[in-house]
Structures are given as structure tokens and as C-alpha cells.
Design an enzyme around this catalytic site. Structure first.
Site, PDB file in Angstrom:
ATOM      1  N   GLN A  13      15.959  15.230   6.671  1.00  0.00           N
ATOM      2  CA  GLN A  13      14.566  15.397   6.779  1.00  0.00           C
ATOM      3  C   GLN A  13      14.052  14.006   7.593  1.00  0.00           C
ATOM      4  O   GLN A  13      13.333  14.006   8.726  1.00  0.00           O
ATOM      5  CB  GLN A  13      13.720  15.235   5.543  1.00  0.00           C
ATOM      6  CG  GLN A  13      12.430  15.705   5.577  1.00  0.00           C
ATOM      7  CD  GLN A  13      11.587  15.687   4.382  1.00  0.00           C
ATOM      8  OE1 GLN A  13      11.528  14.660   3.575  1.00  0.00           O
ATOM      9  NE2 GLN A  13      10.834  16.592   3.952  1.00  0.00           N
ATOM     10  N   HIS A  68       3.601  -1.257   3.541  1.00  0.00           N
ATOM     11  CA  HIS A  68       3.168   0.073   3.448  1.00  0.00           C
ATOM     12  C   HIS A  68       4.221   1.008   3.399  1.00  0.00           C
ATOM     13  O   HIS A  68       5.323   1.097   4.206  1.00  0.00           O
ATOM     14  CB  HIS A  68       2.425   0.543   4.726  1.00  0.00           C
ATOM     15  CG  HIS A  68       1.596   1.765   4.406  1.00  0.00           C
ATOM     16  ND1 HIS A  68       0.448   1.847   4.187  1.00  0.00           N
ATOM     17  CD2 HIS A  68       1.792   3.070   5.163  1.00  0.00           C
ATOM     18  CE1 HIS A  68      -0.087   3.189   4.089  1.00  0.00           C
ATOM     19  NE2 HIS A  68       0.770   3.729   4.752  1.00  0.00           N
ATOM     20  N   THR A 105      -2.995  11.149   3.971  1.00  0.00           N
ATOM     21  CA  THR A 105      -2.773  11.705   5.269  1.00  0.00           C
ATOM     22  C   THR A 105      -3.581  12.693   5.417  1.00  0.00           C
ATOM     23  O   THR A 105      -4.254  13.507   4.315  1.00  0.00           O
ATOM     24  CB  THR A 105      -1.241  12.101   5.516  1.00  0.00           C
ATOM     25  OG1 THR A 105      -1.049  13.121   4.638  1.00  0.00           O
ATOM     26  CG2 THR A 105      -0.406  10.744   5.204  1.00  0.00           C
ATOM     27  N   ASP A 145      -1.560  14.446  16.732  1.00  0.00           N
ATOM     28  CA  ASP A 145      -0.473  15.078  17.549  1.00  0.00           C
ATOM     29  C   ASP A 145      -0.995  16.368  17.959  1.00  0.00           C
ATOM     30  O   ASP A 145      -1.872  16.821  17.700  1.00  0.00           O
ATOM     31  CB  ASP A 145       0.879  15.654  16.616  1.00  0.00           C
ATOM     32  CG  ASP A 145       1.502  14.528  16.197  1.00  0.00           C
ATOM     33  OD1 ASP A 145       1.745  13.274  17.013  1.00  0.00           O
ATOM     34  OD2 ASP A 145       2.117  14.371  15.191  1.00  0.00           O
ATOM     35  N   ALA A 180      -1.745  17.907  10.291  1.00  0.00           N
ATOM     36  CA  ALA A 180      -1.692  18.241  11.638  1.00  0.00           C
ATOM     37  C   ALA A 180      -2.875  19.116  12.115  1.00  0.00           C
ATOM     38  O   ALA A 180      -3.089  20.265  11.521  1.00  0.00           O
ATOM     39  CB  ALA A 180      -0.261  18.866  12.335  1.00  0.00           C
ATOM     40  N   SER A 195       0.735  -1.147  -0.162  1.00  0.00           N
ATOM     41  CA  SER A 195       0.085  -0.118  -0.141  1.00  0.00           C
ATOM     42  C   SER A 195       0.893   1.282  -0.017  1.00  0.00           C
ATOM     43  O   SER A 195       2.061   1.250   0.425  1.00  0.00           O
ATOM     44  CB  SER A 195      -0.884   0.098   1.247  1.00  0.00           C
ATOM     45  OG  SER A 195      -0.355  -0.147   2.371  1.00  0.00           O
ATOM     46  N   PHE A 236      12.300  13.726  11.134  1.00  0.00           N
ATOM     47  CA  PHE A 236      11.077  13.103  11.405  1.00  0.00           C
ATOM     48  C   PHE A 236      11.238  11.941  12.504  1.00  0.00           C
ATOM     49  O   PHE A 236      10.416  11.867  13.277  1.00  0.00           O
ATOM     50  CB  PHE A 236      10.869  12.226  10.327  1.00  0.00           C
ATOM     51  CG  PHE A 236       9.791  12.791   9.016  1.00  0.00           C
ATOM     52  CD1 PHE A 236       8.987  13.705   9.454  1.00  0.00           C
ATOM     53  CD2 PHE A 236       9.884  11.950   7.919  1.00  0.00           C
ATOM     54  CE1 PHE A 236       8.027  14.128   8.453  1.00  0.00           C
ATOM     55  CE2 PHE A 236       9.162  12.434   6.826  1.00  0.00           C
ATOM     56  CZ  PHE A 236       8.052  13.621   7.348  1.00  0.00           C
ATOM     57  N   GLU A 263       1.496   5.530   0.667  1.00  0.00           N
ATOM     58  CA  GLU A 263       0.528   6.431   1.613  1.00  0.00           C
ATOM     59  C   GLU A 263       1.021   7.844   0.682  1.00  0.00           C
ATOM     60  O   GLU A 263       2.368   7.945   0.539  1.00  0.00           O
ATOM     61  CB  GLU A 263       1.262   6.595   2.874  1.00  0.00           C
ATOM     62  CG  GLU A 263       0.653   7.956   3.713  1.00  0.00           C
ATOM     63  CD  GLU A 263       0.933   7.737   5.188  1.00  0.00           C
ATOM     64  OE1 GLU A 263       0.789   6.397   5.837  1.00  0.00           O
ATOM     65  OE2 GLU A 263       1.425   8.497   5.786  1.00  0.00           O
ATOM     66  N   TYR A 301       3.578   1.250  16.914  1.00  0.00           N
ATOM     67  CA  TYR A 301       4.877   1.975  17.297  1.00  0.00           C
ATOM     68  C   TYR A 301       5.950   0.653  17.514  1.00  0.00           C
ATOM     69  O   TYR A 301       5.967   0.573  18.988  1.00  0.00           O
ATOM     70  CB  TYR A 301       4.811   2.966  18.184  1.00  0.00           C
ATOM     71  CG  TYR A 301       3.798   4.020  17.783  1.00  0.00           C
ATOM     72  CD1 TYR A 301       4.277   5.135  16.937  1.00  0.00           C
ATOM     73  CD2 TYR A 301       2.618   4.109  17.801  1.00  0.00           C
ATOM     74  CE1 TYR A 301       3.673   6.148  16.412  1.00  0.00           C
ATOM     75  CE2 TYR A 301       1.845   5.121  17.492  1.00  0.00           C
ATOM     76  CZ  TYR A 301       2.173   6.076  16.659  1.00  0.00           C
ATOM     77  OH  TYR A 301       1.318   7.026  16.166  1.00  0.00           O
TER      78      TYR A 301
HETATM   79  C1  LIG Z   1       0.672   4.773   9.917  1.00  0.00           C
HETATM   80  C2  LIG Z   1       0.647   6.002  10.597  1.00  0.00           C
HETATM   81  C3  LIG Z   1      -0.146   7.205  10.034  1.00  0.00           C
HETATM   82  C4  LIG Z   1      -0.151   8.338  10.524  1.00  0.00           C
HETATM   83  N1  LIG Z   1      -1.051   9.343   9.748  1.00  0.00           N
HETATM   84  C5  LIG Z   1      -1.260  10.614  10.581  1.00  0.00           C
HETATM   85  C6  LIG Z   1      -1.871  11.501   9.900  1.00  0.00           C
HETATM   86  O1  LIG Z   1      -2.407  11.383   8.566  1.00  0.00           O
HETATM   87  N2  LIG Z   1      -2.272  12.941  10.434  1.00  0.00           N
HETATM   88  C7  LIG Z   1      -1.445  13.085  11.314  1.00  0.00           C
HETATM   89  O2  LIG Z   1      -1.686  14.215  12.001  1.00  0.00           O
HETATM   90  N3  LIG Z   1      -0.750  12.161  12.205  1.00  0.00           N
HETATM   91  C8  LIG Z   1      -0.454  11.158  11.629  1.00  0.00           C
HETATM   92  N4  LIG Z   1       0.267  10.103  12.182  1.00  0.00           N
HETATM   93  C9  LIG Z   1       0.804  10.426  13.526  1.00  0.00           C
HETATM   94  C10 LIG Z   1       0.180  10.197  14.702  1.00  0.00           C
HETATM   95  O3  LIG Z   1      -1.066  11.264  14.597  1.00  0.00           O
HETATM   96  C11 LIG Z   1       0.951  10.527  15.839  1.00  0.00           C
HETATM   97  O4  LIG Z   1       1.797   9.558  16.181  1.00  0.00           O
HETATM   98  C12 LIG Z   1      -0.048  10.893  17.254  1.00  0.00           C
HETATM   99  O5  LIG Z   1       0.968  11.491  18.010  1.00  0.00           O
HETATM  100  C13 LIG Z   1      -0.422   9.709  18.005  1.00  0.00           C
HETATM  101  O6  LIG Z   1      -1.642   9.145  16.984  1.00  0.00           O
HETATM  102  P1  LIG Z   1      -2.162   7.615  17.439  1.00  0.00           P
HETATM  103  O7  LIG Z   1      -3.504   7.383  16.699  1.00  0.00           O
HETATM  104  O8  LIG Z   1      -0.823   6.734  17.004  1.00  0.00           O
HETATM  105  O9  LIG Z   1      -2.475   7.443  18.745  1.00  0.00           O
HETATM  106  P2  LIG Z   1      -2.795   6.563  19.933  1.00  0.00           P
HETATM  107  O10 LIG Z   1      -2.899   5.206  19.318  1.00  0.00           O
HETATM  108  O11 LIG Z   1      -4.388   7.098  20.405  1.00  0.00           O
HETATM  109  O12 LIG Z   1      -1.762   6.774  21.087  1.00  0.00           O
HETATM  110  C14 LIG Z   1      -0.560   6.102  20.862  1.00  0.00           C
HETATM  111  C15 LIG Z   1       0.272   5.931  22.094  1.00  0.00           C
HETATM  112  O13 LIG Z   1       0.208   7.069  22.887  1.00  0.00           O
HETATM  113  C16 LIG Z   1      -0.256   6.796  24.349  1.00  0.00           C
HETATM  114  N5  LIG Z   1      -0.901   7.869  24.625  1.00  0.00           N
HETATM  115  C17 LIG Z   1      -2.005   8.631  23.796  1.00  0.00           C
HETATM  116  N6  LIG Z   1      -2.851   9.373  24.506  1.00  0.00           N
HETATM  117  C18 LIG Z   1      -1.939   9.585  25.585  1.00  0.00           C
HETATM  118  C19 LIG Z   1      -2.066  10.637  26.734  1.00  0.00           C
HETATM  119  N7  LIG Z   1      -2.904  11.609  26.790  1.00  0.00           N
HETATM  120  N8  LIG Z   1      -1.120  10.204  27.643  1.00  0.00           N
HETATM  121  C20 LIG Z   1      -0.067   9.364  27.746  1.00  0.00           C
HETATM  122  N9  LIG Z   1      -0.154   8.475  26.955  1.00  0.00           N
HETATM  123  C21 LIG Z   1      -0.873   8.543  25.678  1.00  0.00           C
HETATM  124  C22 LIG Z   1      -1.189   5.579  24.170  1.00  0.00           C
HETATM  125  O14 LIG Z   1      -0.719   4.695  25.173  1.00  0.00           O
HETATM  126  C23 LIG Z   1      -0.592   4.951  22.800  1.00  0.00           C
HETATM  127  O15 LIG Z   1       0.242   4.015  22.914  1.00  0.00           O
HETATM  128  C24 LIG Z   1       0.573   8.837  11.687  1.00  0.00           C
HETATM  129  C25 LIG Z   1       1.323   7.706  12.521  1.00  0.00           C
HETATM  130  C26 LIG Z   1       1.180   6.302  11.730  1.00  0.00           C
HETATM  131  C27 LIG Z   1       2.213   5.557  12.541  1.00  0.00           C
END
Ligand SMILES: Cc1cc2nc3c(=O)[nH]c(=O)nc-3n(C[C@H](O)[C@H](O)[C@H](O)COP(=O)(O)OP(=O)(O)OC[C@H]3O[C@@H](n4cnc5c(N)ncnc54)[C@H](O)[C@@H]3O)c2cc1C
Length: 313
Positions: free
Chosen positions: A221, A275, A54, A115, A57, A21, A225, A23, A154
Site C-alpha cells: 500500500q 505529524h 482528512t 487531487d 477525494a 500531531s 501511495f 492524522e 513536498y
Molecule cells: C499533509 C497533507 C495532507 C493532505 N490531506 C488531503 C486530504 O485530506 N484530502 C485530499 O483529497 N488530499 C489531501 N492531500 C493531498 C493533496 O490534496 C494533493 O497532493 C493535491 O494534488 C495537491 O494539493 P495541495 O494543496 O498540496 O496543492 P497546492 O499547494 O495548491 O499545489 C501543489 C503543487 O502543485 C503545483 N500546482 C498546483 N496546481 C497546478 C496546476 N494547475 N498546474 C501545474 N502545477 C500546479 C503547485 O506549483 C504546487 O507546487 C494531502 C497532502 C498532504 C501533504
């Protein structure tokens, strides 16, 4: 380490096929739009399982993500997956985006917490009345529509997580809420992926954990990242790009060699799904897919049978 180089045996059709896939990120300007569509046109003939778009942010690309996904549906045979985050929006606002996707024919969402508005490092505070995290968003999507949901994973733990156990607990919550695939943050040491996979499987999670591959199009970069996402950049990788700042031709060849080494090793160890973070640049990804045996039109150079070291990720 499995000593058989499965990635070298492409003349026997009884092994599981390689699936990929891609992205992309939504374009900001007309010029970037052209670049994106050239990238899609180049990679589409490889018949990816899906292509994902994607979500900027803080939801900053909401309209552009939607427009790109709609155009993919209208103009290609590809299956799009729209990324969606919980940041800076109420549940009602996010629900409206999910409903709009469902109406537009989107059948796959990559659901993320996102984020914090101030960037990684700031403490994440859910929007009052918003979805709290990835798992909460997965539940919301599943409540609204019958849409396939992928989530993040992760191998080196998310920077917000206290430890890997907390991270895997969150992945489990996302799976319990209905996610059927996880895509990993990029990594450069395959052992990190396999160690993580082992822990994930031990905790009873059985969905595919698809490795996210970031070809190093630009080392500086990539380092930036990685620093933001908690991924490590091994010293050997830095050494490989050392001294090449003014030598783009060699840099490109090294990038191809590095990515080839990584994906072929994953194949040798039983991985069949990948991916690719394309950064909207198709050349390197196309070459790696060719190396993996993919050919335009979906034809695949067949592969030798093998017994994966670890059951398929
Ligand atoms: C495949 C992939 C695609 C992505 N695409 C995008 C995108 O399109 N746009 C974008 O903005 N970002 C994207 N991201 C980045 C992602 O949004 C960030 O890593 C974000 O910080 C966490 O989102 P998540 O859904 O992984 O979080 P979650 O799965 O909800 O949490 C991630 C981890 O953080 C911990 N956690 C969550 N909240 C808290 C809290 N309040 N306090 C303490 N620990 C906590 C949890 O234990 C969990 O293990 C992507 C990341 C990946 C791996």
C-alpha cells in the site's frame, strides 16, 4: 551529520519538548468508526498538539469529516484540524463548509487544493467559480474566520510542479495568504527533507515545516501511495520488507524499526515536531511516540540540551 545522539539523552529537561500531531481519516462504516475511536482513545493520552481529519477525494467525505471533527470536539479534550480541499465545489459551497466549521468551534483547517476528480495524473482543472489552488483557499479561509491554517509541502516536489522552485513558490503564496504551518508529504530519506528545508529557508519562508511520517503498516500500500504522490521508495526500504509477505509478525517489527530509525535520526538533527499519518492504526505510532519520550498524561521523559544542525523545522 550531527554526531551527538540527542535522541538517547532523555534525562535532562532543558531541551525543547517533542510535539506530535496525528492524522486520521473519517470512517465509512460502523466497524471503521469503532476502529477510529479506539485509535483516538489510544493516542489521545499522548496529548498531541492537534489531531487532523482528512477530506476524501473530490469532497466525498464532507459530511463524515465534519461529523468526526464535531465528535472530537464534543467528546475529547483534543484540538481537531479539519482538512478541506477546493475540488468539485464552488467558492460559495466551500465558504459554507468553512462557516459551519467555525460555528462548530473548529479553530484549525488543513487547506489543500486536492487531487483532480479523475485521480493523480489527470490535469487539475479548478471548478468554475471555485478556489484555484491551496493558496487561494487559504485566503478564502482567512477572509471568513480567524482560523489557524496549515498547508502541504513536498520535499520531493508535487507531481504537478514543473520543478522544486515552482513548488516552493506555491508554498510561499500559501504562507503569504496566512498559512502558519506546513506538513510534508511522507518521505523515507531524511536527507530529502533537510535539502528541501534548506531551500525553503533560503527562499525566506520561516513557518514550521513539520515532517509527515508514514509508518509502513503495509509495504504494498505504501508503494502504491508513493507512486501516486511523487514520493520515492528507496531500494533499501523494499529490501527490508522483502520476503515478509506471509510473515506479519516480522513485518510489524521491521516497520517499527524503520520508523524508529527515521524519527530518531530527525531528532538527532534537531527536529522536534512530527505529524504522523496513522491510517487509523495506533500501535506503531504509539510505540514511536513512546520512543520519542512521550508518555500518557503529557508527561515527557526530559531530554538533553542540544543545538540543532538546522534551526528547528
Ligand atoms: C499533509 C497533507 C495532507 C493532505 N490531506 C488531503 C486530504 O485530506 N484530502 C485530499 O483529497 N488530499 C489531501 N492531500 C493531498 C493533496 O490534496 C494533493 O497532493 C493535491 O494534488 C495537491 O494539493 P495541495 O494543496 O498540496 O496543492 P497546492 O499547494 O495548491 O499545489 C501543489 C503543487 O502543485 C503545483 N500546482 C498546483 N496546481 C497546478 C496546476 N494547475 N498546474 C501545474 N502545477 C500546479 C503547485 O506549483 C504546487 O507546487 C494531502 C497532502 C498532504 C501533504
Amino acid at each position: 551529520m550531527n554526531s551527538v545522539r540527542h535522541s538517547r539523552f532523555t534525562d535532562n529537561g532543558s531541551a525543547p519538548p517533542i510535539r506530535v500531531s496525528f492524522e486520521f481519516f473519517p470512517p465509512k462504516t460502523a466497524e471503521m468508526e469503532t476502529t477510529l475511536w479506539e485509535a483516538i482513545a489510544r493516542l489521545a493520552p499522548l496529548q498531541p498538539t492537534f489531531v487532523s481529519v482528512t477530506y476524501g477525494a473530490g469532497g466525498s467525505t464532507r459530511e463524515r469529516t465534519h461529523a468526526t471533527v464535531k465528535r472530537i470536539i464534543a467528546e475529547t479534550m483534543l484540538t481537531p484540524a479539519a482538512h478541506l480541499t477546493c475540488v468539485a465545489a464552488t467558492r460559495a459551497e466551500i465558504d459554507a463548509v468553512i462557516e459551519a466549521y467555525a460555528q462548530a468551534g473548529v479553530r484549525h483547517i488543513v487547506a489543500l487544493r486536492g487531487d483532480p476528480i479523475g485521480g493523480i495524473g489527470e490535469r487539475f482543472a479548478p471548478h468554475p467559480g471555485g478556489y484555484r489552488n491551496g493558496a487561494d483557499l487559504v485566503s478564502g479561509i482567512k477572509r471568513i474566520a480567524d482560523i489557524e491554517v496549515s498547508v502541504s509541502a513536498y520535499p520531493e516536489k508535487h507531481p504537478d510542479s514543473a520543478d522544486v522552485t515552482a513548488d516552493i513558490d506555491m508554498l510561499k503564496a500559501k504562507v503569504d495568504a496566512g498559512a502558519t504551518r506546513a506538513i510534508t508529504q511522507f518521505f523515507f530519506e531524511n536527507s530529502l527533507y533537510f535539502r528541501y528545508l534548506e531551500r525553503v529557508r533560503k527562499s525566506g519562508i520561516d513557518i514550521p515545516i513539520v515532517p509527515g511520517i508514514l509508518p509502513v503498516q503495509n509495504f504494498t500500500q505504501t508503494k502504491n501511495f508513493a507512486a501516486r504522490t511523487g514520493a520515492s521508495v528507496p531500494a533499501w526500504l523494499a529490501r527490508r520488507f522483502d520476503g515478509l509477505d506471509n510473515d506479519p509478525t516480522t513485518r510489524k517489527l521491521i516497520a517499527a524499526a524503520v520508523a524508529a530509525e527515521q524519527v530518531l535520526d530527525l531528532v538527532d538533527q534537531g527536529v522536534t515536531d512530527f505529524h504522523f499519518y496513522t491510517m487509523n492504526r495506533p500501535e506503531l505510532v504509539y510505540a514511536i511516540c513512546h520512543l520519542l519520550g512521550l508518555r500518557p498524561g503529557g508527561a515527557q521523559a526530559p531530554r538533553a540540551p542540544f543545538s540543532p544542525a538546522i534551526e528547528q523545522a
